[in-house]
Design a protein around this motif. Structure first.
Motif, mmCIF file in Angstrom:
data_model
loop_
_atom_site.group_PDB
_atom_site.id
_atom_site.type_symbol
_atom_site.label_atom_id
_atom_site.label_comp_id
_atom_site.label_asym_id
_atom_site.label_seq_id
_atom_site.Cartn_x
_atom_site.Cartn_y
_atom_site.Cartn_z
ATOM 1 N N ALA A 248 0.977 -1.132 0.014
ATOM 2 C CA ALA A 248 -0.038 -0.056 0.056
ATOM 3 C C ALA A 248 0.989 1.223 -0.016
ATOM 4 N N ASP A 249 0.986 1.893 -1.156
ATOM 5 C CA ASP A 249 2.211 2.931 -1.116
ATOM 6 C C ASP A 249 1.440 4.131 -0.446
ATOM 7 N N GLY A 250 2.305 4.563 0.495
ATOM 8 C CA GLY A 250 1.620 5.920 1.205
ATOM 9 C C GLY A 250 0.793 5.433 2.430
ATOM 10 N N ASP B 201 11.291 9.346 -1.048
ATOM 11 C CA ASP B 201 9.999 9.143 -2.175
ATOM 12 C C ASP B 201 9.905 7.626 -2.321
ATOM 13 N N SER B 202 9.070 7.476 -3.380
ATOM 14 C CA SER B 202 8.734 5.964 -3.504
ATOM 15 C C SER B 202 9.632 5.275 -4.204
ATOM 16 N N ALA B 203 10.651 5.923 -4.812
ATOM 17 C CA ALA B 203 11.635 5.185 -5.794
ATOM 18 C C ALA B 203 12.691 4.717 -4.596
ATOM 19 N N ILE C 145 -3.727 5.106 -2.418
ATOM 20 C CA ILE C 145 -3.720 5.338 -0.949
ATOM 21 C C ILE C 145 -2.640 6.641 -1.008
ATOM 22 N N ASP C 146 -1.384 6.496 -1.650
ATOM 23 C CA ASP C 146 -0.443 7.674 -1.871
ATOM 24 C C ASP C 146 -1.193 8.832 -2.501
ATOM 25 N N THR C 147 -1.717 8.677 -3.583
ATOM 26 C CA THR C 147 -2.293 9.608 -4.393
ATOM 27 C C THR C 147 -3.338 10.292 -3.528
ATOM 28 N N GLY D 112 -3.433 10.741 -0.492
ATOM 29 C CA GLY D 112 -2.411 11.493 0.675
ATOM 30 C C GLY D 112 -1.995 12.811 0.012
ATOM 31 N N HIS D 113 -1.433 12.573 -1.133
ATOM 32 C CA HIS D 113 -0.987 13.963 -1.863
ATOM 33 C C HIS D 113 -1.965 15.026 -1.739
ATOM 34 N N ALA D 114 -3.119 14.362 -2.201
ATOM 35 C CA ALA D 114 -4.342 15.399 -2.492
ATOM 36 C C ALA D 114 -5.150 15.742 -1.294
ATOM 37 N N ASP E 130 5.402 1.680 1.807
ATOM 38 C CA ASP E 130 6.755 2.335 1.679
ATOM 39 C C ASP E 130 6.942 3.348 2.543
ATOM 40 N N HIS E 131 6.160 4.280 2.840
ATOM 41 C CA HIS E 131 6.111 5.711 3.594
ATOM 42 C C HIS E 131 4.759 6.080 3.817
ATOM 43 N N GLU E 132 4.775 7.112 4.757
ATOM 44 C CA GLU E 132 3.480 7.873 5.009
ATOM 45 C C GLU E 132 3.251 8.868 3.907
ATOM 46 N N GLY F 219 3.011 16.201 1.018
ATOM 47 C CA GLY F 219 4.314 15.256 0.661
ATOM 48 C C GLY F 219 4.219 14.095 1.428
ATOM 49 N N HIS F 220 5.366 13.347 1.394
ATOM 50 C CA HIS F 220 5.451 12.277 2.287
ATOM 51 C C HIS F 220 6.098 12.599 3.604
ATOM 52 N N THR F 221 6.037 11.771 4.622
ATOM 53 C CA THR F 221 6.450 12.030 6.107
ATOM 54 C C THR F 221 7.302 10.872 6.358
#
Ligand SMILES: [Zn+2]
Length: 480
Positions: A54-56, A103-105, A287-289, A291-293, A330-332, A442-444
């Motif tokens: 689950a990205d993010g 970042d995700s990469a 899930i990540d997208t 979060g960004h929004a 991978d990250h929040e 962004g990511h935390t």
């Protein structure tokens, strides 16, 4: 649901020994127990590995999935209620080589290779070495491999788990690498870099049709939900959107399958003729997208869609106990923080405060459009009339305060870490009335949760680095 195995018995034994024996004796015995533990792992590595990604997603997202699924769907959330409760649970530090927030990469590369890389790099170390990815190691071991995502198939996570590039943005070259690698299953969005400019949706500069090239290599090609559900091939290329696949709130079910439908089809294809087993990565990027929004309603539905796919993986694991199922992220993303807040700024009195609860969740449940879709409809020069109409129609019960409305119309970010202007400001509208606040677009740095069920699961227990995740996977795939 967890398979009782030698590994957990040994861990229980080691714990008992440590708790009861004299210090010196305990140390010696614990050493023996640990040697026994690696022997046990070597004796029974998993045949198949399913990585549910689950990205993010970090602990706050998982708990929101659990709570919202219980209240609005009256359904258990299997990620928390089964995998985290019954499996081995750990936390992973997400820091990349060259920063604190990742970042995700970089996160995906660490989890795939066991090496820290710089932000933006795909499984290439800071000194320029291409280090083996999970999918490369699996292929070399004769395993079948598959990758499924709601993002473009060449997005950071599936790319980092399989290939190498100094920059994650080199999309056309990444698609070329996929053709050379030949993953047995590849599904998601991103048809654009498989097709040449001139064909609808195509963006390739070299005139090549990579979908045709995959077909020539024996792949069955599927482009919509019906074709996916009817697929019988052992090798599948599924491309369901030119770019990212849609949020659940916006998705056309005939055009784009769910994450669970993709996982089901992937498992069906990979189970065929796989004497050495397989490694499958299933990612939900929405899930990540979301979060960004700062889009809590879209996040909720993305979490449910992901969890439905986890259910598919667990059902497979129950029928095939030699399978290891891992659920992680991978990250929040977004600094998501459901909280309490003042109803307005008239007084600091606690009487003017509300605690987010079921009624606020129900307001989220009534939202019918993603914030990214609202942004697309409004464009770069939003009209006030259209904005009011979209809010009235798709956000029942919400009021857009004048300060937020004005900032949207002027396209002014309210802080330097909120770069999706329309979405973040509408996210703030939702937050003011529901308590679903966000700290950033962004990511935390929150560590991510990991839960594992099946042979090898115990390796993932405890507080570890994301590079440990990659090292464990390599070891389990190598069988040593
Ligand atoms: Zn992200």
């Amino acid at each position: 649901m967890r398979q009782p195995n030698l590994t957990s018995n040994l861990i229980a034994l080691a714990t008992k020994v440590l708790a009861t024996a004299f210090a010196g004796v305990a140390l010696a015995l614990a050493g023996n127990a640990l040697i026994g533990l690696s022997a046990a792992l070597a004796a029974q590595p998993p045949k198949n590995i399913i990585i549910m990604f689950a990205d993010g997603a970090a602990p706050t997202q998982w708990d929101f999935g659990r709570y919202s699924s219980k209240v609005l769907r009256q359904q258990p959330f299997v990620t928390t209620d089964v995998v985290f409760k019954e499996g081995a649970v750990g936390l992973l530090i997400t820091t990349p080589n060259d920063a604190y927030a990742t970042d995700s990469a970089a996160a995906g590369s660490a989890m795939s290779t066991g090496f820290k890389v710089n932000i933006g790099a795909l499984s290439v170390t800071p000194d320029g070495r291409s280090v083996p990815t999970v999918m490369e190691v699996a292929k070399a071991k004769g395993k079948r491999v598959g990758m499924v995502t709601t993002a473009t198939v060449y997005d950071a996570t599936p790319a980092a788990f399989s290939m190498h590039a100094k920059s994650r943005r080199d999309y056309q070259a990444l698609v070329d690498q996929f053709l050379a690698l030949e993953p047995d299953v590849l599904m998601g969005g991103g048809a654009d870099y498989f097709l040449p400019e001139g064909i609808a949706g195509g963006k390739r500069k070299d005139g090549k049709d990579i979908i045709a090239a995959f077909r020539a290599k024996g792949y069955q090609i599927v482009r919509n939900t019906a074709e996916l559900n009817a697929a019988t091939g052992a090798k599948l290329l599924g491309l369901f959107a030119d770019e990212d696949m849609d949020f659940e709130l916006d998705r056309d079910p005939a055009a784009e399958p769910t994450t669970a439908e993709m996982a089901t089809a992937a498992l069906k294809a990979l189970s065929k003729a796989s004497p050495n087993g397989f490694v499958l990565l299933v990612e939900n990027e929405n899930i990540d997208t979301a979060g960004h929004a700062n889009d809590a309603a879209s996040l909720m539905r993305a979490l449910w869609a992901f969890d439905d796919a986890v259910k598919v993986a667990l059902d497979f694991q129950r029928r095939n106990p030699d399978t290891l199922v891992i659920v992680t992220g991978d990250h929040e993303a977004g600094g998501f923080s459901p909280t309490y807040a003042l109803r307005d700024l008239s007084t600091l009195s606690s009487k003017n405060r509300f605690y987010t609860g079921d009624e606020h969740l129900r307001m989220l449940g009534r939202i019918t459009m993603s914030l990214n879709s609202v942004n697309e409809k409004l464009g770069r020069k939003p009209s006030g009339e259209m904005l009011d109409e979209l809010v009235a129609r798709h956000f029942p019960g919400f009021r857009l305060d004048p300060d937020l409305r004005e900032s949207i119309l002027k396209q002014q970010p309210r802080e330097r870490n909120f770069s999706y202007v329309t979405q973040n400001l509408l996210g703030r509208m939702v937050a003011r009335q529901t308590g679903y606040y966000w700290g950033t677009s962004g990511h935390t740095t929150q560590p991510v949760l990991i839960g594992a069920i099946g042979p090898g699961a115990e390796l993932f227990r405890g507080y570890q680095d994301n590079t440990d995740f990659g090292k464990h996977l390599h070891r389990l795939i190598q069988g040593n």
